[in-house]
Design a protein around this motif. Structure first.
Motif, PDB file in Angstrom:
ATOM      1  N   GLY A  62      -9.088  -8.929  -6.265  1.00  0.00           N
ATOM      2  CA  GLY A  62      -9.571  -7.635  -6.303  1.00  0.00           C
ATOM      3  C   GLY A  62      -8.584  -6.502  -6.651  1.00  0.00           C
ATOM      4  O   GLY A  62      -7.555  -6.853  -6.310  1.00  0.00           O
ATOM      5  N   GLU A  63      -8.994  -5.586  -7.000  1.00  0.00           N
ATOM      6  CA  GLU A  63      -8.147  -4.434  -7.426  1.00  0.00           C
ATOM      7  C   GLU A  63      -6.979  -4.772  -8.341  1.00  0.00           C
ATOM      8  O   GLU A  63      -5.796  -4.760  -8.130  1.00  0.00           O
ATOM      9  N   ARG A 111       0.824  -1.097  -0.006  1.00  0.00           N
ATOM     10  CA  ARG A 111       0.023  -0.025   0.018  1.00  0.00           C
ATOM     11  C   ARG A 111       0.774   1.173  -0.063  1.00  0.00           C
ATOM     12  O   ARG A 111       0.471   2.290  -0.698  1.00  0.00           O
ATOM     13  N   GLN A 161       2.129   1.463  -3.549  1.00  0.00           N
ATOM     14  CA  GLN A 161       1.216   1.882  -4.326  1.00  0.00           C
ATOM     15  C   GLN A 161       0.807   3.380  -4.280  1.00  0.00           C
ATOM     16  O   GLN A 161       0.208   4.209  -5.079  1.00  0.00           O
ATOM     17  N   GLY A 180      -3.073  -9.192  -7.741  1.00  0.00           N
ATOM     18  CA  GLY A 180      -4.193  -8.431  -7.163  1.00  0.00           C
ATOM     19  C   GLY A 180      -4.450  -8.894  -5.492  1.00  0.00           C
ATOM     20  O   GLY A 180      -3.637  -9.621  -5.120  1.00  0.00           O
ATOM     21  N   TRP A 181      -5.409  -8.305  -4.890  1.00  0.00           N
ATOM     22  CA  TRP A 181      -5.650  -8.320  -3.448  1.00  0.00           C
ATOM     23  C   TRP A 181      -6.737  -9.572  -3.220  1.00  0.00           C
ATOM     24  O   TRP A 181      -7.605  -9.816  -4.034  1.00  0.00           O
ATOM     25  N   GLU A 184      -9.279 -11.474  -2.021  1.00  0.00           N
ATOM     26  CA  GLU A 184     -10.662 -11.357  -1.472  1.00  0.00           C
ATOM     27  C   GLU A 184     -11.504 -12.388  -0.960  1.00  0.00           C
ATOM     28  O   GLU A 184     -12.310 -12.333   0.017  1.00  0.00           O
ATOM     29  N   ALA A 195       1.611  -3.838  -7.685  1.00  0.00           N
ATOM     30  CA  ALA A 195       0.647  -2.890  -7.958  1.00  0.00           C
ATOM     31  C   ALA A 195       1.230  -1.660  -8.936  1.00  0.00           C
ATOM     32  O   ALA A 195       0.312  -0.577  -9.406  1.00  0.00           O
ATOM     33  N   GLU A 246     -10.148 -13.017 -13.229  1.00  0.00           N
ATOM     34  CA  GLU A 246     -10.678 -12.729 -11.875  1.00  0.00           C
ATOM     35  C   GLU A 246     -10.120 -13.451 -10.715  1.00  0.00           C
ATOM     36  O   GLU A 246      -9.925 -12.740  -9.727  1.00  0.00           O
ATOM     37  N   ASN A 259      -4.064  -5.441 -10.799  1.00  0.00           N
ATOM     38  CA  ASN A 259      -3.380  -4.660 -11.717  1.00  0.00           C
ATOM     39  C   ASN A 259      -2.552  -5.644 -12.572  1.00  0.00           C
ATOM     40  O   ASN A 259      -1.837  -6.342 -12.366  1.00  0.00           O
ATOM     41  N   THR A 285       1.857   0.611 -11.807  1.00  0.00           N
ATOM     42  CA  THR A 285       1.492   0.581 -13.172  1.00  0.00           C
ATOM     43  C   THR A 285       2.218   0.913 -14.158  1.00  0.00           C
ATOM     44  O   THR A 285       3.598   1.306 -14.293  1.00  0.00           O
TER      45      THR A 285
END
Length: 369
Positions: free
Chosen positions: A295-296, A112, A115, A356-357, A359, A167, A327, A298, A169
């Motif tokens: 989720g989220e 985080r 990110q 991704g995270w 979930e 994460a 997904e 990248n 970009t």
């Protein structure tokens, strides 16, 4: 030793901003940047209170570390600026870290931080300073691929930090440089010794810089006092086996610290239920996961697809073969200790394809594999 900063114009005409934490890695990056002949500016973000953080061995971006970064810049004859991002760091990293634990998830604050504060705010600062690139001390490699710049694992497997940078970009990757990605840590320390940097023998910072002595529970309780509320430890059928002193003391896959005796087999934390404040435990077989929804996401891989992807679901985990449907990841063999809140990072060989995270996870029966 020299490093290729992959500049688009002669170094004598370029400006390199170096993210400096006060440690040996970023200090060596600044030294290597200065050797190119470019104008070099060291930038340090103050992320929490000087007086408090200076007492924390192994912390970064505060107190003694800011002083060390400034001393290195003075030694190299380059400019050094400090920017106060304490409130931004508290809201985007520390508060979120506490909330994740409150919600029964296992957070990774370093991702985080990269990110948000480091690869968004610091990168913007570098561009405002007219930089050609922002260089950091991360052990990853930036490789020019046939279609775009790619992110690859660091050459030294023991130091590779690609898991924490999933994460990043494509736009950020175009501007970032990682000159240490092809080196082992020992070579970096040798460079620091050769040029007499005061930080040459400085210990590495701990993974979670704002958690003193690894006691993350005390940090969470300071931010969210209600995090210490206790509850029940139950088996998968809901039978009460014991009591706990707060969900923040447990993560999926944990065995120690349950303090449950008289059971026929070892029990592990299978899941956390924040609504009821329950810790659900079960045998090791109950930890087997066949798939995880992300989720989220990248994605750095463009439109390429492959059936040879691997995934890391913890920073120290061995990459596991997976199938990715856009997904969710589906493991070829059962994976253990996969926890919501962690990251799943996808690789094609050494290349970071994205991630991704986690979930949600889907349990597996071992005999189905």
């Amino acid at each position: 030793m020299t490093a290729d900063f992959q500049l688009d114009r002669p170094a004598s005409e370029a400006r390199i901003v170096v993210a400096m934490s006060g440690g040996v890695d970023s200090s060596v990056v600044a030294a290597l940047a200065a050797r190119t002949g470019a104008e070099v500016i060291g930038v340090t973000l103050q992320l929490y209170d000087h007086g408090m953080a200076v007492q924390k061995p192994g912390s970064c971006c505060a107190g003694q570390d800011i002083y060390d970064a400034r001393s290195v810049c003075d030694r190299l004859g380059i400019a050094h600026y400090v920017f106060d991002y304490e409130s931004r760091f508290r809201e985007g990293v520390i508060d979120r870290f506490a909330d994740e634990y409150m919600n029964g998830r296992t957070p990774i604050p370093c991702v985080r931080c990269n990110q948000g504060v480091k690869f968004t705010d610091l990168l913007s600062l570098a561009r405002e300073l007219g930089a050609d690139c922002l260089a950091t001390g991360h052990y990853v490699r930036r490789v020019a691929g046939p279609k775009r710049v790619e992110l690859h694992r660091g050459a030294d497997p023991a130091r590779d930090q690609s898991y924490f940078l999933f994460a990043t970009t494509q736009d950020q990757l175009d501007f970032l440089r990682f000159p240490l990605g092809g080196m082992p840590k020992s070579a970096v320390r040798e460079i620091a010794k050769d040029i007499s940097l005061t930080v040459a023998e400085k210990p590495d910072s701990q993974d979670i810089c704002f958690v003193p002595n690894g006691d993350y529970a005390s940090v969470v309780k300071k931010v969210r006092p209600e995090a210490g509320d206790g509850g029940e430890i139950v088996d998968r059928a809901g039978n009460i086996l014991g009591l706990h002193k707060g969900l923040i003391h447990y993560t999926v896959g944990q065995r120690r610290g349950l303090e449950i005796g008289g059971q026929p087999e070892p029990l592990y934390v299978v899941r956390l239920e924040p609504e009821s404040r329950r810790v659900v435990v079960g045998p090791k077989s109950a930890l087997a996961v066949r798939a995880a929804r992300l989720g989220e996401i990248n994605w750095l891989g463009g439109k390429e697809t492959s059936d040879r992807l691997t995934a890391k679901v913890r920073s120290m985990a061995r990459p596991a073969p997976v199938r990715f449907d856009g997904e969710s990841i589906h493991f070829d063999a059962p994976e253990y200790g996969v926890a919501p809140g962690q990251a799943a990072v996808l690789y094609l060989g050494d290349r970071v394809m994205g991630g991704g995270w986690i979930e949600e996870t889907f349990a597996a029966e071992l005999e189905t594999f």
